[in-house]
Design an enzyme around this catalytic site. Structure first.
Site, PDB file in Angstrom:
ATOM      1  N   HIS A 108       0.849  -1.195   0.000  1.00  0.00           N
ATOM      2  CA  HIS A 108       0.000   0.000   0.000  1.00  0.00           C
ATOM      3  C   HIS A 108       0.884   1.245   0.000  1.00  0.00           C
ATOM      4  O   HIS A 108       1.780   1.362   0.846  1.00  0.00           O
ATOM      5  CB  HIS A 108      -0.908   0.015   1.231  1.00  0.00           C
ATOM      6  N   ASP A 156      -7.596  -1.816   4.061  1.00  0.00           N
ATOM      7  CA  ASP A 156      -6.222  -1.428   4.413  1.00  0.00           C
ATOM      8  C   ASP A 156      -6.041  -1.321   5.930  1.00  0.00           C
ATOM      9  O   ASP A 156      -5.338  -0.437   6.431  1.00  0.00           O
ATOM     10  CB  ASP A 156      -5.845  -0.089   3.754  1.00  0.00           C
ATOM     11  N   CYS A 212      40.929  16.430   2.066  1.00  0.00           N
ATOM     12  CA  CYS A 212      41.336  15.105   1.595  1.00  0.00           C
ATOM     13  C   CYS A 212      42.804  14.816   1.854  1.00  0.00           C
ATOM     14  O   CYS A 212      43.193  13.665   2.048  1.00  0.00           O
ATOM     15  CB  CYS A 212      41.014  14.954   0.111  1.00  0.00           C
TER      16      CYS A 212
END
Length: 877
Positions: free
Chosen positions: A106, A142, A682
């Site tokens: 659903h 549902d 880095c």
């Protein structure tokens, strides 16, 4: 497990295929009857696999199950029913028959939005979270117990289609497969649904989709996008019913100019502009509608509402007539119930559905050299005659695209909601383009024709320095955006993030007309009248994937070389730092770079980055990021088309400081090597090796200097140390320090979050770090100094320890002994070695790593080779 699949559609087909790959036995497929002579995709797939397929028109009559239907179902002996998408009412005799019962997909977070139009109502209600539920079927609507749920953010301009395609379809398929796996393993939960917060709305139908104009603009926007594409939100205007699609909010407060469109009930008339139809809510705020469907079913761009239809009909060449007939055959295959496809045949009135749009787009791609249409191309040219005219225009490159419009927003717009809360009160206003700059949409080969050097001729002829000049003109604005977006201190952002970016474009602009090949004597060839020469050519379409630590600078390092080499490119900025990339894209437009050359596509790496790596028309990926992701990219690039790759990956850069160094300079540079840009660098020195005789003195002085650093607002010019980039990274740094302490390293200073709002982390110093420890081996990517001792005079020993890592991005050595410096630089296994300095990069000097820090170079002449291919030409005379 023996499974019965009950359902339909491409979603059902994908769930069926995945369950079979998982090793389950699908004993039968129950789907809908053929429509207009066409079987459902689920039925077609199952029939190919010789799986029994049943197409019951109904399962019950007058509220009672049909015995013959139930009997056929039970004869298969299924242990579980899986209902991925099912439009039929399945009786409880079937639901409860298997030993494991039945599970259903659903598309909402139950108990919210029970009912058949759940996605529509998720958007209509303006929910910030959406998602799906897999639940155990019961006799309610549902209401069964929940097995699993997954949620996602609902984006401000999501439609039913975008939400479904981005998350509900792919993750929903994964969710169904995961649910079956849990059932198989006996681990599937049954969580009762609560009635608290439960909602139910009926099916959205055309007659109920009329727009109520007496509400705010956001509510109108939600109504339109919640009904897009089916059933379509509509109003009465200009003497007919108009249906609106493609709504976006416009919150910049600027009322555009254009022709007015009176709309009964609206607080103000609409305005037809170049970007679409501007509409107003009762709060005076605006939304923009992209497309309008007229009462006769034809869809047009909203900007063309008052324009006459295209009056010029193309005369097709003989080759184009052949193409038209090929496409006519494709229409005939998709519409088998139509006796003959004529110019007036309407695709949708002849029975085509959304799944057929996908089929038609794939047919065009197959028959027209990879041309990729959008769904909207089909919706806007629904008759065969119009479709062929549209198709031929695209094949000729006559799309009729208008000049790019830049829609500005201020710093408090939705685009900047990610900005750290404490910054929002600042008066620094920046202007960002709202639009995502991508002329090719997601599909690369839409601009395949622009991949040649010819496409770059305009860029190379007079525009190569304009972009750098514009970046310099906007440098304060770029630095402010960078500081807000990445947390970089403004002064550093201005000098390094932005300053080096400008230098990079100036440097590579100078290379544009200096890329050349060589002539080569080939003496072994006979007769000896030969000429061989090489040509350097663009590789084609390049994907550039950028990290979040230097968003603009990393973009510039790769983009400048890529453009100078004559390529087109798609830039994917980091998901958490997209803003300077979008501003950069705006500047490329102002610089006159042709449309389609530079494209910016923000988004997640798993979605956008993966698409670029997988796409067969992308010929090069330039990536900066983690080693783990770099390996994944290499694999994807190899499997897709063996595309060229350059990778700048993780680091654990060693910095060796000998006792004979200039100690004051070593302390200054040692701090910079770790704390520069908050450690989000880095090439940051991941581990300092101090010769024993200077260890204690060095540590003492560094702690004293670190205590002087001012941590705070990155827009404050006095700040030394801004916030970490995002919350997840902050948590990673905290956990990193906790591991270091647990393993026995000495935490001399810092190690925790600063007690103030924002993602601030204390500069941190660890000593007594031994080689086996986690912090000695792994990169922190944060402001954490890792210090280890080594015995006086043990040069080879410390080199062995420094090289005992799979990373090799950068390294450094401090000594006043020139022989020692050169010896150590020769032995260090890293792409960059700094001697008596650190972090000193230059646009002319190649930059890249060894080992698992990657391969390929940014900057310098070497970077051009990453974006070029060499062709050898030999002829005899």
């Amino acid at each position: 497990m023996r499974i019965a699949i009950i359902g339909q559609s491409l979603f059902g087909q994908e769930v069926y295929s995945r369950l079979r790959k998982e090793g389950h036995q699908v004993v039968g497929v129950f789907t809908i009857p053929d429509k207009d002579g066409k079987a459902d995709p689920l039925a077609l797939e199952a029939e190919k696999d010789h799986v029994p397929v049943f197409k019951f028109p109904r399962w019950r009559l007058k509220g009672k199950a049909l015995p013959e239907v139930v009997e056929q179902y039970k004869s298969l002996g299924a242990q579980l029913n899986v209902l991925p998408f099912c439009s039929q009412f399945i009786p409880m005799e079937v639901i409860n028959a298997p030993e494991h019962g039945s599970i259903i997909y659903h598309p909402s977070l139950l108990p919210r939005h029970r009912g058949a139009s759940a996605i529509n109502w998720t958007l209509i209600h303006g929910d910030k979270k959406g998602g799906f539920t897999v639940f155990w079927a019961d006799d309610g609507l549902d209401t069964g117990d929940i097995l699993l749920q997954k949620e996602c953010d609902v984006l401000p301009d999501d439609t039913v289609s975008s939400l479904y395609n981005r998350f509900l379809f792919p993750e929903g398929v994964n969710g169904m497969v995961e649910a079956v796996r849990l059932i198989t393993e006996g681990k599937a939960p049954r969580i009762p649904q609560t009635e608290e917060g439960a909602t139910y709305e009926g099916i959205q139908k055309k007659e109920n989709a009329k727009i109520n104009w007496d509400q705010p603009a956001e509510a109108i926007h939600n109504w339109i996008r919640g009904n897009d594409k089916v059933p379509g939100a509509w109003t009465e205007a200009n003497g007919q019913m108009l249906t609106f699609f493609g709504s976006t909010l416009n919150d910049n407060g600027l009322v555009p100019e254009g022709d007015t469109l009176d709309i009964p009930g609206a607080s103000q008339p609409g305005i037809i502009t170049k970007v679409g139809l501007v509409l107003f809510g009762n709060d005076g705020k605006m939304l923009v509608v992209k497309n309008i469907q007229l009462e006769d079913g034809k869809m047009i761009p909203a900007c063309h509402f008052f324009k006459s239809a295209e009056s010029t009909t193309l005369e097709l060449t003989e080759e184009e007539l052949v193409t038209a007939e090929t496409i006519r055959d494709a229409w005939q295959r998709i519409l088998p119930n139509v006796a003959e496809i004529e110019s007036s045949t309407d695709f949708f009135k002849s029975g085509a559905a959304s799944v057929d749009v996908v089929r038609l787009i794939e047919e065009v791609k197959l028959q027209c050299n990879g041309l990729e249409l959008e769904n909207e191309d089909v919706y806007m040219a629904t008759t065969f005659g119009d479709f062929i005219q549209m198709l031929i225009r695209k094949l000729r490159g006559e799309d009729g695209e208008e000049e790019q419009a830049i829609d500005y927003v201020g710093s408090k717009s939705c685009l900047l909601q990610k900005v750290i809360g404490y910054l929002l009160h600042k008066s620094h206003m920046v202007h960002m383009p709202r639009c995502i700059y991508i002329y090719i949409y997601i599909y690369i080969n839409k601009f395949k024709k622009q991949m040649s050097t010819l496409a770059m001729s305009k860029y190379r002829d007079g525009h190569r320095y304009v972009l750098a000049d514009l970046m310099e003109e906007h440098q304060e604005e770029l630095a402010t955006i960078e500081a807000i977006d990445s947390g970089a201190v403004y002064t550093l952002a201005l000098k390094t993030h932005v300053g080096m970016s400008i230098q990079t474009f100036r440097y590579f602009a100078g290379w544009c007309d200096k890329i050349q090949g060589t002539t080569i004597p080939i003496n072994q060839a006979r007769p000896n009248r030969n000429l061989t020469f090489t040509k350097k050519e663009p590789v084609g379409v390049c994907g550039i994937v950028i990290p979040w630590n230097y968003p603009l600078m990393m973009l510039s390092w790769k983009t400048a070389a890529c453009l100078a080499a004559g390529n087109t490119l798609v830039i994917k900025p980091a998901q958490v730092t997209p803003l300077t990339a979008l501003k950069f894209a705006e500047l490329t437009v102002k610089a006159g770079i042709p449309k389609g050359v530079v494209n910016v596509l923000p988004g997640s790496g798993s979605l956008v980055g993966q698409r670029l790596s997988d796409h067969p028309d992308v010929r090069k990926i330039g990536f900066t990021g983690s080693t783990e992701i770099g390996k994944h990219i290499m694999k994807s690039c190899a499997l897709s088309n063996v595309k060229k790759v350059s990778l700048e990956l993780g680091g654990k850069s060693p910095l060796i400081i000998f006792a004979d160094c200039d100690l004051s300079k070593a302390i200054q540079m040692g701090m910079s090597s770790v704390f520069f840009n908050k450690g989000e660098n880095c090439i940051a020195a991941g581990r300092l090796f101090l010769e024993n005789s200077i260890h204690d003195q060095f540590v003492q002085k560094v702690v004293k200097e670190v205590k002087k650093l001012k941590i705070g607002d990155p827009l404050d010019r006095a700040t030394n140390h801004g916030p970490q980039n995002h919350h997840a990274h902050l948590q990673k740094l905290i956990e990193y320090c906790q591991k270091g302490v647990k393993e026995g390293a000495t935490l001399v200073y810092g190690g925790k979050q600063v007690s103030r709002p924002g993602f601030f982390f204390e500069p941190t110093i660890f000593t007594n770090v031994e080689d086996h420890m986690f912090v000695a081996q792994e990169e922190s990517f944060g402001p954490i100094m890792i210090i280890s001792r080594f015995p006086d005079g043990d040069i080879d020993g410390v080199l062995q320890r420094a090289n005992a890592t799979e990373f090799g991005l950068a390294s450094g050595v401090f000594t006043q002994n020139i022989n020692k410096a050169l010896y150590v630089s020769d032995k260090l296994q890293a792409g960059t070695v700094f001697i008596n300095t650190y972090n000193k990069t230059d646009v002319a000097a190649p930059f890249g790593g060894f080992k698992q820090s990657g391969f390929g170079k940014d900057l310098g002449e070497a970077a051009l080779n990453e974006y070029l291919k060499i062709k050898t030409v030999t002829f005899e005379y």
